[in-house]
Write an enzyme that holds these catalytic residues in place. Structure first.
Site, PDB file in Angstrom:
ATOM      1  N   SER A  16      -7.212  -0.387   2.855  1.00 31.01           N
ATOM      2  CA  SER A  16      -8.103  -1.107   3.724  1.00 31.01           C
ATOM      3  C   SER A  16      -8.039  -0.515   5.114  1.00 31.01           C
ATOM      4  O   SER A  16      -8.782  -0.731   6.103  1.00 31.01           O
ATOM      5  CB  SER A  16      -8.272  -2.518   3.766  1.00 31.01           C
TER       6      SER A  16
ATOM      7  N   GLU B 297     -10.690  -8.324  -7.672  1.00 28.05           N
ATOM      8  CA  GLU B 297     -11.561  -8.222  -6.516  1.00 28.05           C
ATOM      9  C   GLU B 297     -13.004  -8.201  -6.920  1.00 28.05           C
ATOM     10  O   GLU B 297     -13.475  -7.549  -7.689  1.00 28.05           O
ATOM     11  CB  GLU B 297     -11.254  -6.864  -5.743  1.00 28.05           C
TER      12      GLU B 297
HETATM   13  O1  KIV Z   1      -6.517  -2.578   0.522  1.00 32.41           O
HETATM   14  C1  KIV Z   1      -6.715  -3.630   0.736  1.00 32.41           C
HETATM   15  O2  KIV Z   1      -6.909  -4.442   1.676  1.00 32.41           O
HETATM   16  C2  KIV Z   1      -6.877  -4.260  -0.704  1.00 32.41           C
HETATM   17  C3  KIV Z   1      -7.027  -5.724  -0.808  1.00 32.41           C
HETATM   18  C4  KIV Z   1      -8.510  -6.049  -0.427  1.00 32.41           C
HETATM   19  C5  KIV Z   1      -6.641  -6.327  -2.235  1.00 32.41           C
HETATM   20  O3  KIV Z   1      -6.528  -3.434  -1.601  1.00 32.41           O
HETATM   21 NA    NA Z   2      -6.569  -1.283  -1.276  1.00 31.99          NA
END
Ligand code: KIV
Ligand code: NA
Length: 266
Positions: free
Chosen positions: A46, A183
């Site tokens: 992310s 998720e």
């Molecule tokens: O990349 C991320 O932050 C994630 C989480 C949302 C689980 O994979």
């Molecule tokens: Na991720």
């Protein structure tokens, strides 16, 4: 402070103690995760969106993940550290092994996370586990599959889709995966998967009955630009400091007060 182990996290599930996980991308925030007793620091891809300003996680590279994972490892010594394998870095078992080793060595990852549970994915996961590399699964909404039909929305609403997610979760557990991230699925499915598995299921938008919760740190602090996802909560509002916000999150997770029904899907 001693570092959390996977065995401790698995024992927490058996004892009914909720697991608090947050993403981290740098040393300073990683320090505050430890100060607030966050159990797991996830160096999520992310970061492609919240740090780099990309439209998705797809452009993130292994080299960038190694860099951020090393930053986080310098800042946090208590939380168990999981690092995401980025898009296209685990398309074959050989490729996955090479890249996972880079994340372990250069980024001091304690576990790597891969999205998906299809048969081809299982072969990759088995080769990592065979090499002694701990693996975290990720099912439900898969941000690395945004381009595929039905990609970026709540998953597992239809009975067949829910069944498929449950079956994939069980296959991942049988393969030896140590933890599972789930998720954006209906809360009832989050509960079913958590009850069906021995390994901890950490939810994000998967309801309060998961064994733990994870949020993108910047969502929890209310600093991600744009619309906040339904399943996140601004813990900084009213908390007064980053440290207090993180403590409020951990406390809400441990008490089973986060997420509320309004922060879940039905
Ligand atoms: O990349 C991320 O932050 C994630 C989480 C949302 C689980 O994979
Ligand atoms: Na991720």
């Amino acid at each position: 402070m001693s570092t959390r182990t996977l065995e401790q996290l698995q024992a927490m599930k058996r004892a009914g103690e909720k697991i608090a996980c947050l993403t981290a991308y740098d040393a300073s925030f990683a320090h505050w995760l430890d100060a607030a007793d966050v159990d797991i620091a996830l160096v999520g891809d992310s970061l492609g969106m919240v740090v780099q300003g990309q439209a998705s996680t797809l452009p993130v590279t292994v080299e960038q993940m190694v860099y951020h994972a090393a930053c986080v490892a310098r800042g946090c010594r208590q939380a168990y550290r999981i690092v995401d394998m980025p898009y296209k870095s685990y398309d074959t078992p050989e490729h996955a092994l090479t890249n996972a080793r880079r994340l372990l060595q250069g980024g001091e990852a304690m576990m790597v996370k891969l999205e998906g549970g299809a048969p081809a994915q299982l072969a990759v996961i088995e080769s990592l586990l065979g090499a002694g590399i701990p693996v975290c699964g990720h099912l439900g909404l898969l941000p690395q599959s945004v381009r595929e039909p039905g990609g970026y929305r709540v998953q597992g609403r239809e009975p067949e889709a829910a069944e498929r997610i449950l079956n994939q979760a069980q296959a991942l557990e049988r393969a030896g995966v140590g933890l599972l991230i789930l998720e954006a699925v209906p809360a009832a499915l989050g509960r079913r998967v958590s009850e069906a598995l021995q390994i901890p299921v950490i939810g994000i938008g998967a309801g309060v009955h998961c064994d733990g919760q994870v949020l993108v740190l910047y969502d929890l602090l209310g600093i991600t630009p744009g619309k906040r996802p339904r399943f996140s909560r601004d813990f900084l509002a009213g908390a007064g400091s980053v440290e207090a916000a993180l403590r409020a999150y951990v406390q809400a997770v441990k008490a089973g007060e986060f997420p509320s029904a309004a922060e879940s899907f039905n």
